[in-house]
Design a protein around this motif. Structure first.
Motif, PDB file in Angstrom:
ATOM      1  N   LEU A 104       0.846  -1.411  -0.268  1.00  0.00           N
ATOM      2  CA  LEU A 104      -0.513  -0.201  -0.210  1.00  0.00           C
ATOM      3  C   LEU A 104       0.406   1.862  -0.131  1.00  0.00           C
ATOM      4  O   LEU A 104       2.012   1.069   0.547  1.00  0.00           O
ATOM      5  CB  LEU A 104      -0.905  -0.077   1.114  1.00  0.00           C
ATOM      6  N   GLU A 105       0.325   1.933  -0.197  1.00  0.00           N
ATOM      7  CA  GLU A 105       0.610   3.214  -0.992  1.00  0.00           C
ATOM      8  C   GLU A 105       0.061   4.292   0.802  1.00  0.00           C
ATOM      9  O   GLU A 105      -0.770   4.460   0.735  1.00  0.00           O
ATOM     10  CB  GLU A 105       1.322   4.645  -1.663  1.00  0.00           C
ATOM     11  N   LEU A 106       1.623   4.966   1.582  1.00  0.00           N
ATOM     12  CA  LEU A 106       1.192   5.665   2.908  1.00  0.00           C
ATOM     13  C   LEU A 106       1.000   7.372   2.559  1.00  0.00           C
ATOM     14  O   LEU A 106       2.328   7.747   2.624  1.00  0.00           O
ATOM     15  CB  LEU A 106       1.833   4.970   4.255  1.00  0.00           C
ATOM     16  N   LYS A 107       0.306   7.905   2.606  1.00  0.00           N
ATOM     17  CA  LYS A 107       0.497   9.431   2.333  1.00  0.00           C
ATOM     18  C   LYS A 107       0.007  10.120   3.431  1.00  0.00           C
ATOM     19  O   LYS A 107      -0.895  10.094   4.226  1.00  0.00           O
ATOM     20  CB  LYS A 107      -0.011  10.177   1.166  1.00  0.00           C
TER      21      LYS A 107
ATOM     22  N   ARG B 294       4.892  10.306   1.210  1.00  0.00           N
ATOM     23  CA  ARG B 294       4.526   9.061   0.644  1.00  0.00           C
ATOM     24  C   ARG B 294       6.019   7.478   0.785  1.00  0.00           C
ATOM     25  O   ARG B 294       6.643   7.910   0.946  1.00  0.00           O
ATOM     26  CB  ARG B 294       4.524   8.896  -1.273  1.00  0.00           C
ATOM     27  N   GLU B 295       5.138   7.141   1.147  1.00  0.00           N
ATOM     28  CA  GLU B 295       5.776   5.400   1.306  1.00  0.00           C
ATOM     29  C   GLU B 295       5.394   4.895   1.082  1.00  0.00           C
ATOM     30  O   GLU B 295       3.355   4.731   1.443  1.00  0.00           O
ATOM     31  CB  GLU B 295       6.805   5.403   2.151  1.00  0.00           C
ATOM     32  N   GLU B 296       5.550   3.938   0.766  1.00  0.00           N
ATOM     33  CA  GLU B 296       5.145   2.356   0.306  1.00  0.00           C
ATOM     34  C   GLU B 296       4.883   1.341   1.829  1.00  0.00           C
ATOM     35  O   GLU B 296       6.914   0.900   1.802  1.00  0.00           O
ATOM     36  CB  GLU B 296       6.073   1.193  -0.810  1.00  0.00           C
ATOM     37  N   LEU B 297       4.144   0.210   1.734  1.00  0.00           N
ATOM     38  CA  LEU B 297       4.763  -0.338   3.303  1.00  0.00           C
ATOM     39  C   LEU B 297       3.329  -1.287   3.021  1.00  0.00           C
ATOM     40  O   LEU B 297       2.309  -1.421   2.361  1.00  0.00           O
ATOM     41  CB  LEU B 297       3.791  -0.205   4.434  1.00  0.00           C
ATOM     42  N   THR B 298       3.883  -2.574   3.378  1.00  0.00           N
ATOM     43  CA  THR B 298       2.898  -3.913   3.544  1.00  0.00           C
ATOM     44  C   THR B 298       1.767  -3.856   4.224  1.00  0.00           C
ATOM     45  O   THR B 298       1.813  -2.420   5.787  1.00  0.00           O
ATOM     46  CB  THR B 298       3.806  -5.448   4.142  1.00  0.00           C
ATOM     47  N   VAL B 299       0.858  -4.700   3.858  1.00  0.00           N
ATOM     48  CA  VAL B 299      -0.508  -4.228   5.014  1.00  0.00           C
ATOM     49  C   VAL B 299      -0.478  -4.535   6.531  1.00  0.00           C
ATOM     50  O   VAL B 299      -0.374  -3.702   7.633  1.00  0.00           O
ATOM     51  CB  VAL B 299      -1.366  -5.165   4.503  1.00  0.00           C
TER      52      VAL B 299
END
Length: 565
Positions: free
Chosen positions: A540-543, A550-555
């Motif tokens: 997922l992308e968290l903003k 922004r950063e990409e993270l696993t669930v």
């Protein structure tokens, strides 16, 4: 388990364009983002997202009021006329009061504030000094018949307010209750994420003595306040003072009349004589409860009728009319001077200090006088700060030039003293076995107004941007569109809810990703979590809504991160 709100089921309708009648940023965005809906002028419906923000502000207020030992009550909004008639505010509030009659002809009002009713409640419930001090508060709907309601929920006819009241037997006790409320307000506004200033103020129709306002600087603000760049002085413009500094006028020559044809205004007089307007004395005639009063200020300054009214309250102040000059030989329109007035009270700003010399009217048509000295050629009955404050005026505390700023009033605290206790004879049995008159404080916070103030201060070009404490959710989960992405968005939303995170999830079918992203920015939840192109990988992308980071993270990483914040 925190609530998970699904936008497919939520009553929220966002708009792409600003409402035609919206003037302020908060008005535009709260309507466009689906937080409020206008019913009529100054009357608003709080829609689901808006009600959550309103409730969150109320929760913060309650927690901090409870923390200082205040007790919550709920008084009626429909109030009888008699208590307000006893306090004289039935008349003082004038057209601001909503007044009505019941079927039997008894008169009522919709409460704008509740000092009278709280005083009567305590009079009924408290008998001894042992029962005091006590602090009571409510979060209640208030009503004021504003002539020009505007700016959305910022200035309405119906609004939410927290008002609290302290009751003590001594002035020292009142000071302690006041200090407790002041500290609680600082905590409340800090938790809400508001930028604010505490400024000296006047009490107005509330009555009492010591008074401070909590102001949130904002372009849309309707209050003007002064701020000193060199010290901690700040005040509402109506509370700014100027020190009276007498000067030695012994060297000024005698009064000399000047031929000044067609110079009824300060501008024409200054041009005719070739002098600055500041060398002239302006004399404004007003009526105070029907009696003519003259107000003197330097010619380069304007009289602040609001300040004058505050000083002379509860008397009614109004400008004179042409008819008021009839039969008054001493009142020559455009050429009035204080040295020739008969039976007219003369009020002057402290800048018209004893010993200062002026060019002013000679009380004759087309004639002025120079070398008119305050204290020698005319007497001032009362010195009052009545000029409109200007940027650069000296700070009363350190002398540095003041700055002017606009702000929204979000709170006001008063040491009322015994005004209402005297009106309603609020006494308790004292330690010596004799009746003791109770002293009071009054403390207000505009709860619905705080929503608008936060919107004004925190919004950006994309939309609202709420602080976490009062946002309608902690995270806005967006499903980019496909079935897999929607499935992942709903799954992570349930897990976040189970972890105690408040979730707003956009699971609407048939809505493009672009619209969903635009709505997420507009609605303004602090974090935006997107189930997008890497959903198949469980990424997922968290903003961050405020910073845009922004950063990409696993669930699992996203759940852990959001649950920890």
């Amino acid at each position: 388990m925190a609530q998970v709100q699904r936008m497919s089921r939520l009553m929220v309708k966002t708009l792409r364009d600003d409402p035609a009648d919206a003037e302020t940023l908060s008005h535009k965005l709260l309507v466009r983002a689906g937080y409020v809906r206008r019913n009529s002028a100054g009357i608003w419906t709080w829609l689901p997202l808006g009600k959550k923000v309103l409730d969150n502000i109320s929760r913060v207020v309650r927690e901090e009021m409870d923390a200082i030992g205040a007790q919550e009550v709920l008084l009626p909004a429909l109030l009888p006329k008699e208590p307000y008639e006893a306090s004289a505010r039935w008349e003082e509030y004038g057209d601001l009061l909503f007044r009505l009659k019941d079927r039997k002809g008894a008169e009522y009002l919709l409460g704008p504030t509740h000092e009278e009713i709280f005083t009567l409640v305590v009079k009924d419930q408290v008998a001894s000094y042992k029962d005091l001090p006590v602090m009571l508060y409510q979060i209640q709907t208030k009503y004021r018949d504003e002539a020009r309601p505007r700016s959305g929920v910022l200035r309405g006819r119906e609004f939410q307010m927290k008002d609290s009241y302290s009751f003590d037997t001594t002035d020292e006790g009142l000071a302690e209750s006041y200090a407790l409320h002041r500290a609680a307000y600082q905590k409340i506004f800090a938790r809400l994420g508001l930028d604010y200033r505490i400024v000296s103020a006047v009490s107005g129709a509330m009555g009492g003595s010591a008074s401070e306002e909590f102001l949130a600087p904002a372009v849309a603000g309707e209050d003007t306040f002064v701020d000193c760049p060199s010290c901690d002085y700040a005040a509402n413009t109506e509370a700014v003072t100027f020190a009276l500094k007498p000067v030695d006028g012994s060297g000024v020559g005698p009064v000399e009349e000047l031929d000044t044809p067609d110079t009824p205004t300060i501008e024409t007089l200054a041009e005719h004589l070739g002098v600055p307007a500041s060398a002239t004395l302006k004399n404004l005639l007003v009526k105070v409860d029907g009696e003519i009063v003259a107000v003197g200020v330097p010619g380069n300054r304007e009289v602040d009728l609001g300040k004058l009214g505050e000083h002379l309250a509860p008397a009614v102040v109004e400008l004179v009319t042409a008819e008021d000059f009839e039969g008054r030989a001493d009142l020559v329109r455009g050429y009035v001077g204080p040295q020739g007035l008969e039976k007219v009270r003369y009020i002057a700003d402290p800048r018209v200090a004893p010993g200062t010399a002026w060019i002013t009217g000679a009380n004759k048509v087309n004639t002025h006088a120079k070398n008119v000295v305050a204290g020698r050629d005319f007497e001032v009955d009362d010195y009052l700060d009545v000029v409109v404050v200007e940027a650069g005026d000296p700070c009363p505390k350190c002398g540095t030039g003041l700055k002017l700023d606009r702000a929204i009033e979000i709170g006001h605290i008063f040491q009322l003293g015994r005004k209402y206790a005297d009106t309603f004879q609020l006494d308790v049995l004292g330690q010596q076995g004799k009746p003791v008159r109770v002293t009071m404080g009054s403390y207000g916070i505009g709860v619905s107004r705080a929503v608008a103030a936060l919107a004004e201060q925190s919004a950006d070009e994309q939309g609202l941007c709420w602080p976490k404490e009062i946002a309608p959710a902690d995270v806005h989960v967006v499903a980019a569109g496909k079935a897999l992405q929607t499935e992942l968005a709903l799954d992570v939303s349930e897990k976040l809810g189970a972890a105690g995170v408040r979730v707003l999830v956009d699971d609407r079918a048939g809505v493009s990703p672009g619209v969903k992203f635009t709505d997420a920015e507009l609605i303004g939840v602090p974090k935006i979590l997107v189930a997008g192109r890497r959903s198949a990988e469980g990424v997922l992308e968290l903003k961050d809504r405020r910073t845009g980071e922004r950063e990409e993270l696993t669930v699992d990483e996203a759940i852990a991160r959001l649950a920890a914040e």
